[in-house]
Design a protein around this motif. Structure first.
Motif, PDB file in Angstrom:
ATOM      1  N   ASP A  66      23.183 -18.235 -66.091  1.00  6.53           N
ATOM      2  CA  ASP A  66      22.552 -19.500 -65.696  1.00  6.53           C
ATOM      3  C   ASP A  66      21.182 -19.240 -65.088  1.00  6.53           C
ATOM      4  N   LEU A  67      21.096 -18.269 -64.181  1.00  7.94           N
ATOM      5  CA  LEU A  67      19.824 -17.972 -63.530  1.00  7.94           C
ATOM      6  C   LEU A  67      18.779 -17.487 -64.531  1.00  7.94           C
ATOM      7  N   ALA A  68      19.172 -16.619 -65.461  1.00  6.03           N
ATOM      8  CA  ALA A  68      18.224 -16.114 -66.458  1.00  6.03           C
ATOM      9  C   ALA A  68      17.681 -17.249 -67.317  1.00  6.03           C
ATOM     10  N   ARG A  69      18.548 -18.170 -67.710  1.00  3.81           N
ATOM     11  CA  ARG A  69      18.092 -19.299 -68.516  1.00  3.81           C
ATOM     12  C   ARG A  69      17.153 -20.198 -67.717  1.00  3.81           C
ATOM     13  N   ARG A  70      17.455 -20.413 -66.439  1.00  4.67           N
ATOM     14  CA  ARG A  70      16.568 -21.234 -65.601  1.00  4.67           C
ATOM     15  C   ARG A  70      15.219 -20.552 -65.420  1.00  4.67           C
ATOM     16  N   TYR A  71      15.254 -19.249 -65.220  1.00  6.17           N
ATOM     17  CA  TYR A  71      14.011 -18.494 -65.106  1.00  6.17           C
ATOM     18  C   TYR A  71      13.175 -18.635 -66.377  1.00  6.17           C
ATOM     19  N   LEU A  72      13.812 -18.478 -67.516  1.00  9.04           N
ATOM     20  CA  LEU A  72      13.076 -18.595 -68.776  1.00  9.04           C
ATOM     21  C   LEU A  72      12.570 -20.013 -68.998  1.00  9.04           C
ATOM     22  N   ALA A  89       9.275 -14.667 -71.500  1.00  8.34           N
ATOM     23  CA  ALA A  89       9.214 -13.542 -70.579  1.00  8.34           C
ATOM     24  C   ALA A  89      10.013 -12.389 -71.151  1.00  8.34           C
ATOM     25  N   THR A  90       9.822 -11.220 -70.560  1.00 10.91           N
ATOM     26  CA  THR A  90      10.514 -10.010 -70.980  1.00 10.91           C
ATOM     27  C   THR A  90      11.545  -9.624 -69.923  1.00 10.91           C
ATOM     28  N   PRO A  91      12.504  -8.754 -70.284  1.00 13.65           N
ATOM     29  CA  PRO A  91      13.434  -8.266 -69.261  1.00 13.65           C
ATOM     30  C   PRO A  91      12.724  -7.586 -68.097  1.00 13.65           C
ATOM     31  N   ALA A  92      11.640  -6.874 -68.367  1.00 17.12           N
ATOM     32  CA  ALA A  92      10.911  -6.199 -67.288  1.00 17.12           C
ATOM     33  C   ALA A  92      10.309  -7.214 -66.314  1.00 17.12           C
ATOM     34  N   GLN A  93       9.813  -8.336 -66.837  1.00 15.71           N
ATOM     35  CA  GLN A  93       9.248  -9.368 -65.969  1.00 15.71           C
ATOM     36  C   GLN A  93      10.335 -10.050 -65.147  1.00 15.71           C
ATOM     37  N   PHE A  94      11.481 -10.304 -65.750  1.00 15.35           N
ATOM     38  CA  PHE A  94      12.615 -10.870 -65.033  1.00 15.35           C
ATOM     39  C   PHE A  94      13.083  -9.899 -63.948  1.00 15.35           C
ATOM     40  N   ALA A  95      13.127  -8.619 -64.270  1.00 16.66           N
ATOM     41  CA  ALA A  95      13.533  -7.612 -63.302  1.00 16.66           C
ATOM     42  C   ALA A  95      12.563  -7.555 -62.129  1.00 16.66           C
ATOM     43  N   TRP A 113      10.727 -10.011 -61.021  1.00 18.78           N
ATOM     44  CA  TRP A 113      10.915 -11.253 -60.255  1.00 18.78           C
ATOM     45  C   TRP A 113      12.112 -11.137 -59.311  1.00 18.78           C
ATOM     46  N   LEU A 114      13.143 -10.423 -59.734  1.00 13.33           N
ATOM     47  CA  LEU A 114      14.357 -10.276 -58.930  1.00 13.33           C
ATOM     48  C   LEU A 114      14.394  -8.992 -58.108  1.00 13.33           C
ATOM     49  N   ALA A 115      13.443  -8.076 -58.337  1.00 15.98           N
ATOM     50  CA  ALA A 115      13.510  -6.731 -57.742  1.00 15.98           C
ATOM     51  C   ALA A 115      14.799  -6.038 -58.179  1.00 15.98           C
ATOM     52  N   ALA A 116      15.009  -6.006 -59.487  1.00 19.38           N
ATOM     53  CA  ALA A 116      16.215  -5.428 -60.074  1.00 19.38           C
ATOM     54  C   ALA A 116      15.812  -4.359 -61.091  1.00 19.38           C
ATOM     55  N   PRO A 117      16.734  -3.492 -61.500  1.00 22.46           N
ATOM     56  CA  PRO A 117      16.408  -2.451 -62.488  1.00 22.46           C
ATOM     57  C   PRO A 117      16.106  -3.055 -63.862  1.00 22.46           C
ATOM     58  N   VAL A 118      15.119  -2.494 -64.547  1.00 18.37           N
ATOM     59  CA  VAL A 118      14.726  -3.006 -65.864  1.00 18.37           C
ATOM     60  C   VAL A 118      15.854  -2.799 -66.871  1.00 18.37           C
ATOM     61  N   ARG A 119      16.514  -1.651 -66.837  1.00 16.82           N
ATOM     62  CA  ARG A 119      17.596  -1.398 -67.798  1.00 16.82           C
ATOM     63  C   ARG A 119      18.711  -2.429 -67.626  1.00 16.82           C
ATOM     64  N   TRP A 120      19.026  -2.751 -66.379  1.00 22.44           N
ATOM     65  CA  TRP A 120      20.051  -3.762 -66.094  1.00 22.44           C
ATOM     66  C   TRP A 120      19.623  -5.118 -66.658  1.00 22.44           C
ATOM     67  N   ALA A 131       2.141 -18.702 -59.174  1.00 24.43           N
ATOM     68  CA  ALA A 131       1.228 -17.566 -59.091  1.00 24.43           C
ATOM     69  C   ALA A 131       1.967 -16.243 -59.059  1.00 24.43           C
ATOM     70  N   VAL A 132       3.178 -16.235 -58.504  1.00 25.05           N
ATOM     71  CA  VAL A 132       3.956 -15.001 -58.383  1.00 25.05           C
ATOM     72  C   VAL A 132       4.787 -14.733 -59.633  1.00 25.05           C
ATOM     73  N   GLY A 133       5.390 -15.773 -60.203  1.00 28.65           N
ATOM     74  CA  GLY A 133       6.379 -15.585 -61.247  1.00 28.65           C
ATOM     75  C   GLY A 133       5.858 -15.524 -62.664  1.00 28.65           C
ATOM     76  N   CYS A 134       4.629 -16.000 -62.906  1.00 32.94           N
ATOM     77  CA  CYS A 134       4.111 -16.058 -64.282  1.00 32.94           C
ATOM     78  C   CYS A 134       3.495 -14.729 -64.706  1.00 32.94           C
TER      79      CYS A 134
END
Length: 386
Positions: free
Chosen positions: A217-223, A229-235, A237-244, A291-294
């Protein structure tokens, strides 16, 4: 595969953030409308309270900071807690089950002090003590320390946690874990003192969503708000690992697109993009979500904008002037009573039409912050926010 222009992407993001052409409300905005906007933008950064109020107010026609405060502390349609990247955010209260379910399912960062200052058993004791102490109360840090020590033992109050050239009680090493778990959120300030309370006071019967469902749900809302966006950009935004993040994207029904040749993704059922170019002028405050998320940053902060409006590559540390969807300057406000002095430093000359748009935007800033704003065009000498 759909190839999109940056202008199409920018125009869609502006619209979904409520930053396109402003219209007058047919009726006064309400707290539910404020919560809807915060939900759509996936939270408003609130480390600086006035910046959060302005960030939300800019997206809700007719809103003022009083309405944002009403939504937060009276109607409780917003909740102040730690959101993406572990930073303080205002989130829509109705979204809290999704947020907590998602945040607890993200791999925790290795630098969290709870790993070094508390055993897993001690962390569990602190969380249980917090939940008990805050169930029906709003407590300052000192009051909460006393309650936790009484329920766990003196070890919880030992001042061993380094923070801001000070030492905090040991239990505070569990604060990030407690926020992610939905045990604690912020209460209203008492004078100058921060208070904490339980999210169940916002949502009685609160229960987190299951982890993968919440993350989906969160990933879809983010998109929806920031895509493509790419997984690296989502990562990031969340401060999470890119592979995850890559693995999560692989598990969701997404559509691949390109943005002027660069690979990115949107939700499979959300592939429409506008044909009209992005337009309008906005003054975005510190750490505004847009400004932060795009991304990509080089598109949002083109050329000299990256040098002037980013702090060592980090976005949000400067309030920015946004023109037609890209950063085109920085600005600063200084308040004295009801007088708000706004200095704007454009990175290119403003023609008479843009100057009028800027004057209107400064007036709007004054209305949201319930003051009288005056514009000066000149150099902003204030450095980046920490």
């Amino acid at each position: 595969m759909t190839d999109l222009s940056w202008a199409q992407v920018s125009a869609r993001r502006l619209a979904r953030h409520g930053l396109s052409a402003r219209t007058s409300p047919e009726s006064p905005p309400g707290a539910e409308g404020v919560a809807d906007v915060v939900s759509a933008m996936c939270g408003a950064h609130a480390q600086v309270a006035s910046a959060a109020e302005l960030s939300i107010g800019l997206r809700v026609p007719g809103a003022t900071r009083a309405l944002v405060r009403q939504a937060l502390w009276t109607d409780r349609t917003l909740v102040k807690t730690r959101g993406p990247r572990g930073t303080v955010h205002l989130l829509a209260a109705a979204d809290l089950p999704m947020w907590i379910g998602a945040l607890t399912a993200i791999p925790p960062p290795s630098w969290e002090q709870s790993r070094h200052l508390l055993t897993p058993e001690q962390t569990g004791q602190v969380l249980a003590a917090m939940g008990d102490a805050l169930a029906e109360a709003e407590l300052t840090t000192a009051e909460l320390t006393e309650e936790i020590v009484a329920r766990t033992g003196p070890w919880a109050g030992e001042r061993v946690m380094e923070a801001f050239q000070d030492l905090w009680p040991r239990w505070m090493a569990a604060m990030a874990t407690a926020s992610r778990a939905g045990v604690i959120c912020f209460g209203p300030t008492r004078g100058r003192a921060i208070t904490y309370t339980s999210p169940t006071r916002w949502l009685p019967g609160f229960a987190p969503m299951a982890g993968h469902a919440a993350l989906t749900d969160l990933a879809r809302r983010y998109l929806f708000a920031y895509g493509p966006a790419t997984p690296a950009q989502f990562a990031k935004w969340l401060a999470a690992p890119v592979r995850w993040a890559t693995s999560l994207f692989d598990s969701i029904d997404l559509a691949e697109v390109t943005v002027e040749g660069a690979q990115a993704w949107v939700a499979a059922n959300d592939t429409d993009f506008p044909t009209d170019p992005p337009s309008g002028l906005r003054l975005l405050p510190y750490f505004d979500a847009y400004a932060v998320g795009c991304h990509p940053r080089e598109r949002l902060y083109p050329g000299v904008a990256a040098e002037r409006a980013l702090a060592r590559g980090q976005a949000g540390n400067f309030p920015v002037l946004l023109v037609d969807g890209v950063v085109s300057g920085v600005w600063h406000q200084r308040r004295s009573g009801r007088a708000i002095h706004v200095t704007v430093e454009p990175l290119q000359a403003l023609d008479p039409g843009r100057r009028r748009e800027l004057e209107d935007e400064v007036d709007r800033v004054g209305q949201i912050l319930e003051g009288r704003a005056a514009l000066t065009i000149g150099t902003v000498s204030v450095g980046p926010h920490a």
